[in-house]
Design an enzyme around this catalytic site. Structure first.
Site, PDB file in Angstrom:
ATOM      1  CB  CYS B  85      41.119  35.933  41.618  1.00 58.27           C
ATOM      2  SG  CYS B  85      40.165  37.468  41.868  1.00 58.27           S
ATOM      3  CB  CYS B 204      30.704  41.573  34.668  1.00 52.86           C
ATOM      4  SG  CYS B 204      31.067  42.821  33.862  1.00 52.86           S
ATOM      5  CG  HIS B 330      35.251  34.638  40.645  1.00 54.24           C
ATOM      6  ND1 HIS B 330      36.185  33.619  40.999  1.00 54.24           N
ATOM      7  CD2 HIS B 330      36.245  35.884  40.274  1.00 54.24           C
ATOM      8  CE1 HIS B 330      37.349  34.332  41.141  1.00 54.24           C
ATOM      9  NE2 HIS B 330      37.360  35.523  40.827  1.00 54.24           N
TER      10      HIS B 330
END
Lengths: 139, 385
Positions: B85, B204, B330
């Site tokens: 990530c 989340c 993301h």
């Protein structure tokens, strides 16, 4: 999920066999490799150690969203399993839990490793250990 | 040795971009970048090299040549970077190092990800294919285990964890490129569906497509492109594993501590000097722990830190004015680049409704999971105007 990957650590998974670094005392489970994953000793010398079946939950979650192949809710914990003879460090182990209510779980809860079928690989079962809260600990 | 400077940035709105191809995303961010450069740029002549961050979750083929095709920037070295990530951040770091070394004068850093093309694959892989160690561990579980332990060890409350999401969603409503544009309350977070106890849906980050680009150059060339370059004051990158038998690792990310120490040392700035930060908040608990790892507060005091409003947009040390991953989204390869782009805008006073007044020093932080180890890679960059 692949057969070879599972088979690579089958003996460790099924017998709770771990490996103690002779330089830093780190207890590796289920990996036995030629380098130490804590002190970086290379090459490292490992000695086989037997883990106890009973350990203590360090932290946990209860997973609610997983692929269809896995039942939910699925509790999961990080457990420190001491060595069977009481010497040295514990091994830090990831493990699924057998049917367990959220109320039965907390940091510090004692759990025991039980041999179970983890997943179904389509044609064959994948067996390893799961943790369960022993009857005498259940509230 | 020359310094490296950011002199331009471009982004496509993050979101569900199912109709956009990978090339569309790259083109969009690239064109926005080209148009952003204050004094203009002749890209085919000016850009010497390309660093391309993508995890390639949509399986579009692994090569920097993807950027060459999408942008028309041929006959230049184009390198794909993959680092979990923190992929976008590491693409940036590699470009910065090449510029500082004097080997490259002008570098394009571009990150892109199509997350929605293969969501099932990502979750399935995490849960099923790591029997050897992971035993059915998904991303929310990895981070959720730290939440459980942080609450136990430091009396951090579930409400304090939820406050991160409340703050970032509020910021996201003011940030034009954010995926999710809605406000929520602590109760909304606590009442949203449980994903992996103790984390709920609003703890989340969403699954988001996106792309972002920044232009990096040296001392000499920087003024050619803008009167207001942003200097890369320091950077750090580190790796770690959750499986090192480190008790502390249950409540922090050692790699973030190492990466930030390096970045602080290189830049000469410390945590108290940081005016604005974009940090990795893939889950609400991640940002809370990151306050501690970056030295914004002491270990165990993150709950009080947010209770006091310090990381809010109008607080003493605003964190994630862009809405963070929780609101902005993301798209893995783009994430770190977008954080750099936001700090770039902040330090130039171009951040619009989320502008932090008089920001002079900005910090960017990006972590990733590799091989079942939460926070196994971590990148921190410190920038200054």
């Amino acid at each position: 999920m692949s057969g070879p990957r599972y088979n690579r650590t089958r003996r460790q998974d099924q017998r709770l066999v771990a490996f103690e670094c002779q330089s830093c005392d780190y207890v590796s489970f289920p990996d036995e490799k030629r380098t130490c994953k804590r002190c970086g000793d290379a090459p490292a010398t490992f000695e086989e150690v037997q883990l106890a079946e009973r350990g203590e939950i360090q932290t946990f979650v209860v997973q609610e969203y997983l692929p269809d192949d896995i039942e939910v809710p699925q509790p999961l914990a990080i457990v420190d399993l001491p060595q069977a003879d009481g010497s040295g460090e514990s091994a830090r182990v990831y493990g699924l839990l057998t049917e367990t209510e959220l109320e039965e779980l907390s940091v510090g809860t004692e759990v025991v490793a039980r041999f179970r079928e983890l997943f179904d690989d389509g044609e064959r079962p994948i067996n390893s250990f799961k943790f369960s809260v022993p009857r005498e600990v259940k509230r | 040795m020359t310094d490296a400077h950011v002199v331009g940035s471009g982004i496509v709105d993050f979101g569900e971009k199912y109709e956009w191809s990978f090339d569309d995303l790259l083109e969009g961010a690239y064109l926005d970048l080209v148009e952003s450069v204050d004094h203009g740029i002749n890209p085919t002549a000016d850009i010497d090299a390309i660093w391309y961050g993508t995890l390639d979750i949509a399986n579009e083929g692994s090569s920097g040549a993807a950027v060459a095709h999408a942008t028309g920037l041929f006959e230049k070295p184009a390198t794909q970077i993959v680092n979990a990530c923190a992929t976008g951040s590491d693409a940036f770091r590699n470009a910065v190092q090449a510029v500082k070394a004097g080997d490259i004068e002008v570098a394009l850093v571009i990150g892109a990800e199509k997350m929605l093309d293969s969501t099932e694959g990502l979750i399935g892989g995490a849960a099923l294919e790591r029997l050897w160690r992971g035993r059915g561990v998904t991303m929310p579980a990895f981070f959720g285990m730290r939440a459980t332990r942080h609450m136990e060890q430091y009396d951090t409350t579930r409400e304090q964890i939820a406050e991160v999401s409340v703050k970032n969603h509020e910021n996201g409503t003011k940030y034009p490129h954010a995926h999710q544009q809605f406000e929520c309350s602590v109760d909304d977070v606590m009442e949203s569906a449980t994903v992996s106890y103790p984390l709920n849906l609003y703890d989340c980050c969403p699954v988001t497509d996106g792309a972002c680009a920044v232009l990096v150059t040296n001392d000499e060339r920087s003024r050619e492109f803008t009167d207001a370059p942003v200097r890369v004051a320091g950077y750090g990158f580190s790796t770690d594993s959750f499986m090192r038998g480190d008790d502390l690792a249950l409540t922090n990310f050692p790699a973030s501590r190492q990466a930030s120490s390096m970045a602080y040392e290189r830049s000469g700035y410390g945590p108290d000097d940081v005016d604005v930060a974009e940090v990795h908040d893939c889950f609400s608990i991640t940002e809370l722990i990151t306050y501690e790892d970056l030295g914004f507060c002491e270990q165990g005091e993150a709950g009080a830190f947010i209770d006091e409003g310090i990381p809010h947009l109008d607080g003493e040390k605003p964190v994630n004015p862009s809405g963070g991953l929780l609101s902005k989204g993301h798209p893995i390869g783009a994430t770190g680049v977008a954080q750099i782009a936001e700090i770039f805008e902040q330090l130039r006073g171009d951040a619009g409704d989320v502008q932090v007044p008089d920001a002079e020093v900005g910090l960017q932080h990006n972590i990733g999971i590799g091989r079942n180890a939460t926070g196994a890679v971590s990148c921190v960059n410190v920038l200054e105007r």
